[in-house]
Enzyme design. Structure first.
Site, short mmCIF file in Angstrom:
data_model
loop_
_atom_site.label_atom_id
_atom_site.label_comp_id
_atom_site.label_asym_id
_atom_site.label_seq_id
_atom_site.Cartn_x
_atom_site.Cartn_y
_atom_site.Cartn_z
N CYS A 147 0.85 -1.20 0.00
CA CYS A 147 0.00 0.00 0.00
C CYS A 147 0.88 1.25 0.00
O CYS A 147 1.75 1.41 0.85
CB CYS A 147 -0.92 -0.01 1.22
SG CYS A 147 -1.92 1.49 1.29
N ILE A 213 1.72 -5.96 -9.06
CA ILE A 213 2.46 -5.19 -8.08
C ILE A 213 1.54 -4.09 -7.60
O ILE A 213 0.69 -3.63 -8.37
CB ILE A 213 3.78 -4.63 -8.72
CG1 ILE A 213 4.71 -4.07 -7.67
CG2 ILE A 213 3.51 -3.60 -9.80
CD1 ILE A 213 6.01 -4.80 -7.63
N ASN A 214 1.69 -3.63 -6.38
CA ASN A 214 0.81 -2.57 -5.87
C ASN A 214 1.11 -1.22 -6.54
O ASN A 214 1.96 -1.14 -7.42
CB ASN A 214 0.93 -2.47 -4.34
CG ASN A 214 -0.41 -2.04 -3.71
OD1 ASN A 214 -1.06 -1.12 -4.18
ND2 ASN A 214 -0.81 -2.71 -2.65
N GLY A 238 -3.49 3.12 -13.25
CA GLY A 238 -4.35 3.22 -14.43
C GLY A 238 -3.77 2.36 -15.53
O GLY A 238 -2.63 1.87 -15.40
C1 LIG Z 1 -9.07 3.28 -4.28
C2 LIG Z 1 -8.15 2.11 -4.13
C3 LIG Z 1 -8.08 1.41 -2.94
C4 LIG Z 1 -7.20 0.33 -2.80
N1 LIG Z 1 -7.16 -0.34 -1.62
C5 LIG Z 1 -6.33 -1.40 -1.49
C6 LIG Z 1 -6.32 -2.16 -0.29
O1 LIG Z 1 -7.04 -1.91 0.67
N2 LIG Z 1 -5.46 -3.21 -0.24
C7 LIG Z 1 -4.64 -3.57 -1.27
O2 LIG Z 1 -3.90 -4.54 -1.19
N3 LIG Z 1 -4.66 -2.87 -2.42
C8 LIG Z 1 -5.49 -1.80 -2.55
N4 LIG Z 1 -5.53 -1.13 -3.73
C9 LIG Z 1 -4.73 -1.59 -4.88
C10 LIG Z 1 -5.62 -2.49 -5.80
O3 LIG Z 1 -5.99 -3.67 -5.12
C11 LIG Z 1 -4.93 -2.87 -7.11
O4 LIG Z 1 -3.85 -3.73 -6.84
C12 LIG Z 1 -4.46 -1.67 -7.90
O5 LIG Z 1 -5.48 -0.68 -7.96
C13 LIG Z 1 -4.05 -2.03 -9.32
O6 LIG Z 1 -5.09 -2.60 -10.03
P1 LIG Z 1 -5.92 -1.82 -11.17
O7 LIG Z 1 -4.96 -1.34 -12.18
O8 LIG Z 1 -6.88 -2.87 -11.70
O9 LIG Z 1 -6.64 -0.72 -10.52
C14 LIG Z 1 -6.38 -0.04 -3.88
C15 LIG Z 1 -6.46 0.67 -5.08
C16 LIG Z 1 -7.31 1.72 -5.22
C17 LIG Z 1 -7.38 2.46 -6.53
#
Ligand SMILES: Cc1cc2nc3c(=O)[nH]c(=O)nc-3n(C[C@H](O)[C@H](O)[C@H](O)COP(=O)(O)O)c2cc1C
Length: 399
Positions: A147, A213-214, A238
């Protein structure tokens, strides 16, 4: 019909698409809707004891920007920037015991899985929450070592601060994997100089899998106000981040023999296929669901299946990692015979875009005709990229 089933850390998934830990998984009703849309699993919003992370969630802010860096207003652009600040699950983690049992039962009826996610403030609490997740009947849990927000907060000693410290990350992984029987997956941060060494450290400490990856920390500026959006630094991602995420994924897939869930930048089924070809077993999606709704999950699952049928991939394993294995080192690429540009005058329209972008002076204009000088051409292929007519200019081995 291609087989979409995937084994991830010994848990069988009906397809490779999982909703990642975030807002779409922050309540029982949201989780059920993800499962109804066809997700093979959901990673619940990260469970925590950290007051700082609860405060962050209660102050969540989101800005979605278009390619110009403006709020997108209207039709979602393909390459949006999701700029946001939010913490972990807003309820005390103990309250999630009941939510986990209820959603796990719901998932089981749909041949799907609920995956735990943990982000605590002390080693003892990490272990305690992991045990609670296991006691609730959950078969797999993720440690949130990625995170981005704790890097901006004095009181939140969790998330990427752990992922940036391979020794502590390994100690924590060891403490947790020694305390529970379920497989533990570690979600890594990209904000380290050597992600492979962190991945290796947590593997040695007992991690059964990795999530790669986060998100990054970013800084997005509104030029109309002269201020950053949502008042300051925030997590950023994004679909445009996909190429970075895939680089982390390919490096880790090559070097660390663990199953990987890929995340960060998946907008549609094409992106999901790229993640599989780079080395992911599962894909985790988040912001596309937040912005397009649950149907995005169904579309990705269906699209992956259709692509595999059309291309004749019997199963996900047949595609997994093929692009990483096909990747040549720089030295291998330099050792290949030099290729040169060649023009097909039946197709060339003399638009001269290739001439404008040839930075080795190998393309010139002779009257209306574009000519290529093979002594100067180094085979860089920029001309092929800018040419609007497929096949009008090619880069090929000299005859
Ligand atoms: C608004 C928001 C909240 C998120 N909260 C968490 C979380 O609580 N725990 C976590 O492991 N990742 C969290 N993430 C990361 C997402 O799980 C994910 O790995 C990241 O957004 C990349 O994926 P995407 O490109 O599909 O958005 C969060 C992402 C966003 C945008």
């Amino acid at each position: 019909m291609s087989d979409l089933k995937v084994d991830f850390c010994g848990v069988k998934f009906k397809n490779p698409v999982v909703v990642s830990s975030a807002e779409p998984t922050n309540s029982v009703s949201h989780i059920k809707k993800c499962l109804d849309a066809g997700a093979a699993g959901v990673v619940v919003k990260t469970l925590t004891d950290s007051e700082a992370m609860h405060t962050l969630t209660n102050n969540s802010r989101y800005a979605v920007l278009n390619e110009k860096g403006e709020l997108f207003r209207g039709r979602l652009p393909r390459f949006y920037t999701f700029y946001s600040r939010s913490g972990f699950a807003k309820e005390p983690y103990e309250q999630w015991y009941a939510y986990l049992t209820e959603t796990q039962e719901y998932a089981r009826e749909r041949d799907a899985h609920v995956i735990g996610s943990i982000g605590a403030s002390t080693p003892e609490k990490w272990v305690e929450i992991a045990k609670m997740v296991e006691d609730a009947g959950i078969e797999l849990a993720e440690l949130n070592f990625g995170c981005p927000h704790p890097s901006q907060m004095k009181e939140a000693k969790t998330g990427m601060l752990i992922g940036q410290d391979p020794v502590f990350a390994a100690e924590l992984t060891h403490a947790i994997t020694s305390a529970v029987k379920i497989p533990i997956v570690v979600k890594l941060t990209p904000q380290v100089s050597d992600v492979v060494s962190v991945a290796k450290a947590v593997k040695e400490a007992g991690a059964a899998g990795l999530t790669v990856i986060n998100r990054f920390v970013g800084f997005a500026v509104n030029i109309e106000t002269g201020k950053p959006y949502i008042d300051g630094r925030a997590g950023v991602g994004g679909p445009w981040v996909k190429v970075l995420a895939l680089n982390y994924l390919s490096q880790i897939h090559e070097a660390v023999p663990l199953p990987i869930a890929g995340t960060n930048g998946i907008y549609d089924w094409r992106d999901a296929i790229e993640f599989i070809m780079t080395g992911a077993s599962l894909m985790q999606v988040c912001t596309v669901v937040m912005l397009k709704g649950y149907k995005a999950i169904t579309e990705i699952v269906d699209g992956v299946g259709k692509f595999m049928d059309e291309k004749g991939y019997a199963n996900v394993a047949a595609m997994r990692g093929i692009a990483t294995r096909a990747s040549l080192t720089y030295e291998e690429q330099f050792a290949r015979p030099k290729r040169k540009s060649a023009i097909d005058y039946d197709l060339c329209t003399s638009c001269k875009l290739c001439v404008r972008s040839c930075w080795y002076d190998a393309l010139t204009v002779d009257g209306r005709k574009v000519k290529t000088d093979s002594d100067k051409c180094i085979g860089c292929e920029l001309c092929v990229s800018v040419c609007p007519v497929p096949g009008a200019i090619r880069v090929q081995a000299p005859a």
